[in-house]
Motif scaffolding. Structure first.
Motif, PDB file in Angstrom:
ATOM      1  N   LEU A  35      -4.870  86.437  51.691  1.00 15.86           N
ATOM      2  CA  LEU A  35      -4.273  85.313  50.975  1.00 15.86           C
ATOM      3  C   LEU A  35      -4.097  85.641  49.493  1.00 15.86           C
ATOM      4  CD1 LEU A  35      -3.388  82.302  51.120  1.00 15.86           C
ATOM      5  CD2 LEU A  35      -5.766  81.701  50.577  1.00 15.86           C
ATOM      6  N   ALA A  36      -5.095  86.299  48.905  1.00 16.11           N
ATOM      7  CA  ALA A  36      -5.024  86.656  47.492  1.00 16.11           C
ATOM      8  C   ALA A  36      -3.917  87.674  47.223  1.00 16.11           C
ATOM      9  CB  ALA A  36      -6.370  87.210  47.028  1.00 16.11           C
ATOM     10  N   PHE A  37      -3.747  88.630  48.131  1.00 16.12           N
ATOM     11  CA  PHE A  37      -2.695  89.638  47.959  1.00 16.12           C
ATOM     12  C   PHE A  37      -1.326  88.967  47.904  1.00 16.12           C
ATOM     13  CE2 PHE A  37       0.376  92.802  49.210  1.00 16.12           C
ATOM     14  CZ  PHE A  37      -0.077  93.976  48.608  1.00 16.12           C
ATOM     15  N   LEU A  38      -1.107  88.037  48.802  1.00 16.46           N
ATOM     16  CA  LEU A  38       0.187  87.357  48.867  1.00 16.46           C
ATOM     17  C   LEU A  38       0.396  86.424  47.684  1.00 16.46           C
ATOM     18  CD1 LEU A  38       2.795  86.426  50.211  1.00 16.46           C
ATOM     19  CD2 LEU A  38       1.431  84.906  51.658  1.00 16.46           C
ATOM     20  N   THR A  39      -0.570  85.537  47.447  1.00 13.29           N
ATOM     21  CA  THR A  39      -0.390  84.539  46.394  1.00 13.29           C
ATOM     22  C   THR A  39      -0.401  85.173  44.998  1.00 13.29           C
ATOM     23  OG1 THR A  39      -2.775  84.080  46.407  1.00 13.29           O
ATOM     24  CG2 THR A  39      -1.365  82.681  47.768  1.00 13.29           C
ATOM     25  N   GLY A  40      -1.127  86.293  44.830  1.00 11.22           N
ATOM     26  CA  GLY A  40      -1.146  86.954  43.526  1.00 11.22           C
ATOM     27  C   GLY A  40       0.221  87.453  43.115  1.00 11.22           C
ATOM     28  N   ALA A  41       0.899  88.127  44.045  1.00  8.20           N
ATOM     29  CA  ALA A  41       2.246  88.619  43.760  1.00  8.20           C
ATOM     30  C   ALA A  41       3.234  87.462  43.638  1.00  8.20           C
ATOM     31  CB  ALA A  41       2.683  89.574  44.867  1.00  8.20           C
ATOM     32  N   LEU A  42       3.103  86.484  44.533  1.00  9.73           N
ATOM     33  CA  LEU A  42       4.001  85.325  44.514  1.00  9.73           C
ATOM     34  C   LEU A  42       3.897  84.566  43.191  1.00  9.73           C
ATOM     35  CD1 LEU A  42       5.838  83.315  46.210  1.00  9.73           C
ATOM     36  CD2 LEU A  42       3.706  82.135  46.760  1.00  9.73           C
ATOM     37  N   ALA A  43       2.660  84.290  42.778  1.00 10.87           N
ATOM     38  CA  ALA A  43       2.452  83.478  41.583  1.00 10.87           C
ATOM     39  C   ALA A  43       2.909  84.190  40.313  1.00 10.87           C
ATOM     40  CB  ALA A  43       0.969  83.102  41.467  1.00 10.87           C
ATOM     41  N   PHE A  44       2.686  85.498  40.235  1.00 13.44           N
ATOM     42  CA  PHE A  44       3.001  86.216  39.003  1.00 13.44           C
ATOM     43  C   PHE A  44       4.499  86.471  38.840  1.00 13.44           C
ATOM     44  CE2 PHE A  44       3.116  90.028  36.241  1.00 13.44           C
ATOM     45  CZ  PHE A  44       2.388  89.541  35.170  1.00 13.44           C
ATOM     46  N   TRP A  45       5.191  86.755  39.937  1.00 15.17           N
ATOM     47  CA  TRP A  45       6.577  87.203  39.837  1.00 15.17           C
ATOM     48  C   TRP A  45       7.623  86.151  40.207  1.00 15.17           C
ATOM     49  CZ3 TRP A  45       7.962  91.013  37.026  1.00 15.17           C
ATOM     50  CH2 TRP A  45       7.153  92.135  36.857  1.00 15.17           C
ATOM     51  N   MET A  46       7.235  85.059  40.867  1.00 13.81           N
ATOM     52  CA  MET A  46       8.243  84.128  41.366  1.00 13.81           C
ATOM     53  C   MET A  46       9.130  83.517  40.274  1.00 13.81           C
ATOM     54  SD  MET A  46       9.784  82.999  43.940  1.00 13.81           S
ATOM     55  CE  MET A  46       8.752  83.424  45.331  1.00 13.81           C
ATOM     56  N   PRO A  47       8.595  83.062  39.120  1.00 12.85           N
ATOM     57  CA  PRO A  47       9.507  82.536  38.087  1.00 12.85           C
ATOM     58  C   PRO A  47      10.531  83.577  37.619  1.00 12.85           C
ATOM     59  CG  PRO A  47       7.259  81.866  37.618  1.00 12.85           C
ATOM     60  CD  PRO A  47       7.179  82.873  38.727  1.00 12.85           C
ATOM     61  N   THR A  48      10.086  84.821  37.450  1.00 14.67           N
ATOM     62  CA  THR A  48      11.012  85.894  37.059  1.00 14.67           C
ATOM     63  C   THR A  48      12.029  86.165  38.160  1.00 14.67           C
ATOM     64  OG1 THR A  48       9.287  86.892  35.689  1.00 14.67           O
ATOM     65  CG2 THR A  48      11.151  88.290  36.287  1.00 14.67           C
ATOM     66  N   PHE A  49      11.565  86.143  39.414  1.00 12.46           N
ATOM     67  CA  PHE A  49      12.459  86.332  40.562  1.00 12.46           C
ATOM     68  C   PHE A  49      13.546  85.263  40.589  1.00 12.46           C
ATOM     69  CE2 PHE A  49      13.364  85.065  44.982  1.00 12.46           C
ATOM     70  CZ  PHE A  49      13.925  86.247  45.474  1.00 12.46           C
ATOM     71  N   LEU A  50      13.163  84.016  40.354  1.00 13.81           N
ATOM     72  CA  LEU A  50      14.128  82.918  40.353  1.00 13.81           C
ATOM     73  C   LEU A  50      15.106  83.039  39.189  1.00 13.81           C
ATOM     74  CD1 LEU A  50      11.659  80.030  41.230  1.00 13.81           C
ATOM     75  CD2 LEU A  50      13.487  80.905  42.700  1.00 13.81           C
ATOM     76  N   SER A  51      14.605  83.466  38.038  1.00 13.97           N
ATOM     77  CA  SER A  51      15.481  83.664  36.886  1.00 13.97           C
ATOM     78  C   SER A  51      16.534  84.726  37.180  1.00 13.97           C
ATOM     79  CB  SER A  51      14.647  84.053  35.665  1.00 13.97           C
ATOM     80  OG  SER A  51      15.469  84.305  34.554  1.00 13.97           O
ATOM     81  N   ARG A  52      16.121  85.811  37.820  1.00 10.31           N
ATOM     82  CA  ARG A  52      17.064  86.879  38.153  1.00 10.31           C
ATOM     83  C   ARG A  52      18.032  86.455  39.247  1.00 10.31           C
ATOM     84  NH1 ARG A  52      12.674  91.884  38.044  1.00 10.31           N
ATOM     85  NH2 ARG A  52      12.331  91.834  35.787  1.00 10.31           N
ATOM     86  N   ALA A  53      17.589  85.534  40.121  1.00  7.22           N
ATOM     87  CA  ALA A  53      18.508  85.010  41.140  1.00  7.22           C
ATOM     88  C   ALA A  53      19.648  84.236  40.484  1.00  7.22           C
ATOM     89  CB  ALA A  53      17.746  84.112  42.110  1.00  7.22           C
ATOM     90  N   HIS A  54      19.334  83.483  39.438  1.00 10.69           N
ATOM     91  CA  HIS A  54      20.383  82.785  38.687  1.00 10.69           C
ATOM     92  C   HIS A  54      21.349  83.777  38.039  1.00 10.69           C
ATOM     93  CE1 HIS A  54      17.739  79.219  38.956  1.00 10.69           C
ATOM     94  NE2 HIS A  54      18.845  78.517  38.728  1.00 10.69           N
TER      95      HIS A  54
END
Length: 443
Positions: free
Chosen positions: A277-296
Motif C-alpha cells: 500500500l505504501a509503495f503505491l500511495t507514495g508514488a501516487l501522492a507525490f507525483w499525481m498533481p504533476t501528472f495532472l498538470s502535464r495532462a493539461h
C-alpha cells in the motif's frame, strides 16, 4: 486473521491484573492472542478520566493531520520547485525518498525507547526537530538543493517519533470497539492531512506568489500543536486499560520483543500489505498533481510552467479529492470492520484485500485516459483513492489488537521501517527514473 476479543459484560467478576509472569506466560503460547485476555471489565474505572482522554485524542489527531500535511506540502508545489532548482524528475523524487528513508531508519530507535521511557517526552523532542527543520528548509536558495534534501530528511526525525508512538498512547487510553472508532478517526488524518497538504501548499504559494511560504505553514501551526501536547496530553501507563490503570513496570529484552512480534502471522502478513500500500500511495501522492498538470499541457489546455508562480489548480483539486475519499473510505472501512468482525473471523484482511485489488484497475485506467479527458481522469482517481482509503484504519487496528501493549511501539516501528523502506521510500524516485523529463531551466 484472528478475531478481536470482546470485553467481559459482567461487572461482578474481577479481571486478573497483568503481571510480568502473565506476560511471560503469553510468550510461551501462540502469540496471536487478542487483547481480550488483558482487557478489564466495562465497569472498571479508567486510569485517565474520559474527558481528558478525549481531549488528548483531539490533540493527537490535530498533530497527525499536520504530520501528513507536512509530507505532501512539497508535492503540492513540486512543479515550482523543479522549475526553481532546475530538477529532473528523478532528482526531484529524492526529496520524498530521502525523507522516507530517514523516517524509516529512525522508527526502530523511537520504538525501542518508546516501549521503555516516557513517550510524551520523546514526541515533544521529535516535534521540535521536525518544526525547526521544516521551517529552515524554506530559506534554502536555488543553488543549494542538497541542503534542501538534508533538511527534508531531518524532518523525518520528528515524524518518526510521532508516527511510531502516538498510536500506542491512544491504545492505552481506550479499549475494544471504542478504541477501533478512535483509531479510525486518527488514521483518517492520513488521507485528509495529505489532501490538505496539497491544498495549503499550492494555495499558499499562489496567494503569496512565493513557494517558500508553503513550507512555513505547517511549522507555524505545529507550534500550536506542540503547546497543546505539553499542557493537555497525559502519558498513560502502558497497558493502563488492560490492568485497571496500574500498567506494567518491567520490560523484556528488545531481542525477545522482536522474536515475539515476528511469530505473529497476522502481523507479518499485514505488514507486507502495508508495504504494498505504501509503495503505491507514495508514488501516487507525490507525483499525481504533476501528472495532472502535464495532462493539461498534453491536451493543449494550458502551457507548461516556466516561471513562478505555477497554476495551482491541479494540486487544489487533487487535494480536495484526497480529503473526500479519505473521510468516506476511512469511515466506510472502519464501519465494515465493526459490522462483519463478529460474523467473519477474517473480515479485516478481507476488507483490505478488496480495497487494494479494486483500486488497481481504476488507477491503471487513469494513466490512459489522462491524455484524452481530464474529468474522466478525476473520476477514476476518486474511485481508486476511495478503495485504497478502506485500508488505513483497519490495518492500524489490526496491529493494536494482535500485539500486546508493552510491545506495540516496537511493532509500530518495525512496520514503519519495512513498509516505508520497501514501499514509498523508493517509489517516488523510481517513478521519476521511469518517466524522465527534460531538466527545466532555472528561474
Amino acid at each position: 486473521m484472528e478475531p478481536k476479543g470482546s470485553e467481559s459484560p459482567s461487572p461482578t467478576v474481577s479481571s486478573p491484573r497483568c503481571s510480568m509472569a502473565s506476560v511471560s506466560a503469553l510468550d510461551d503460547m501462540y502469540p496471536s492472542h487478542s487483547l481480550a485476555s488483558l482487557t478489564p471489565n466495562a465497569a472498571d474505572t479508567p486510569s485517565i478520566p474520559p474527558k481528558r482522554a478525549y481531549i488528548a485524542v483531539a490533540v493527537l489527531c490535530y498533530i497527525n493531520l499536520l504530520n501528513y500535511m507536512e509530507r505532501y506540502t512539497v508535492a503540492g508545489v513540486l512543479s515550482i520547485i523543479q522549475t526553481v532548482f532546475a530538477l529532473s524528475d528523478s532528482t526531484a523524487g529524492l526529496l520524498q525518498t530521502m525523507f522516507i528513508v530517514s523516517l524509516s531508519l529512525l522508527a526502530p530507535v523511537f520504538g525501542y525507547f518508546g516501549d521503555r521511557y516516557n513517550r510524551k517526552h520523546i514526541i515533544i523532542g521529535g516535534l521540535i526537530v521536525w518544526f525547526a527543520c521544516a521551517a529552515g528548509s524554506s530559506f534554502v536558495g536555488p543553488s543549494h538543493f542538497w541542503l534542501l534534501v538534508l533538511l527534508r530528511s531531518l524532518v523525518g526525525v520528528g515524524e518518526a517519533s510521532y508516527s511510531t508512538l502516538a498510536p500506542t498512547i491512544i491504545a492505552d487510553l481506550f479499549t475494544g470497539s471504542k478504541r477501533s472508532l478512535i483509531i479510525c478517526i486518527f488514521y483518517i488524518c492520513i488521507p485528509v492531512g495529505s489532501g490538505l497538504g496539497y491544498i495549503t501548499g499550492a494555495g499558499t504559494a499562489a496567494l503569496t506568489r512565493d513557494w517558500r511560504w508553503a513550507l512555513r505553514i505547517t511549522p507555524i501551526l505545529g507550534l500550536v500543536g506542540l503547546a497543546l501536547l505539553v499542557f493537555l496530553c497525559p502519558h498513560p501507563p502502558r497497558e493502563a486499560t488492560e490492568t485497571q490503570g496500574e500498567g506494567v513496570g518491567k520490560r523484556s529484552s528488545y531481542l525477545k520483543d522482536i522474536k515475539y512480534i515476528l511469530k505473529i502471522k497476522s502481523y507479518v502478513w499485514s505488514t507486507l500489505g502495508v508495504t504494498a500500500l505504501a509503495f503505491l500511495t507514495g508514488a501516487l501522492a507525490f507525483w499525481m498533481p504533476t501528472f495532472l498538470s502535464r495532462a493539461h499541457v498534453t491536451q493543449g489546455i494550458r502551457p507548461p510552467c516556466t516561471n513562478e508562480p505555477c497554476d495551482p489548480t491541479d494540486s487544489l483539486i487533487f487535494g480536495v479529492v484526497t480529503v473526500a475519499t479519505g473521510i468516506i473510505g476511512g469511515v466506510t472501512g472502519s464501519a465494515l470492520s465493526r459490522h462483519f468482525r463478529d460474523k467473519m473471523p477474517n473480515a479485516d484482511p478481507f476488507i483490505c484485500v478488496v480495497g487494494m485489488i479494486g483500486s488497481v484497475p481504476c488507477l491503471f485506467i487513469t494513466i490512459f485516459v489522462a491524455s484524452a479527458s481530464i474529468p474522466a481522469t478525476y473520476v477514476f482517481i476518486f474511485i481508486g483513492e476511495l478503495l485504497l482509503s478502506l485500508n488505513w484504519a483497519v490495518l492500524a487496528d489490526m496491529l493494536l489488537y494482535v500485539v500486546m501493549p508493552t510491545r506495540r511501539a516496537t511493532a509500530e516501528a518495525l512496520q514503519i521501517i519495512v513498509g516505508h523502506l520497501l514501499g514509498d521510500a523508493g517509489s517516488p524516485f523510481l517513478l521519476g527514473v521511469v518517466r524522465p523529463t527534460t531538466t527545466p531551466s532555472p528561474v
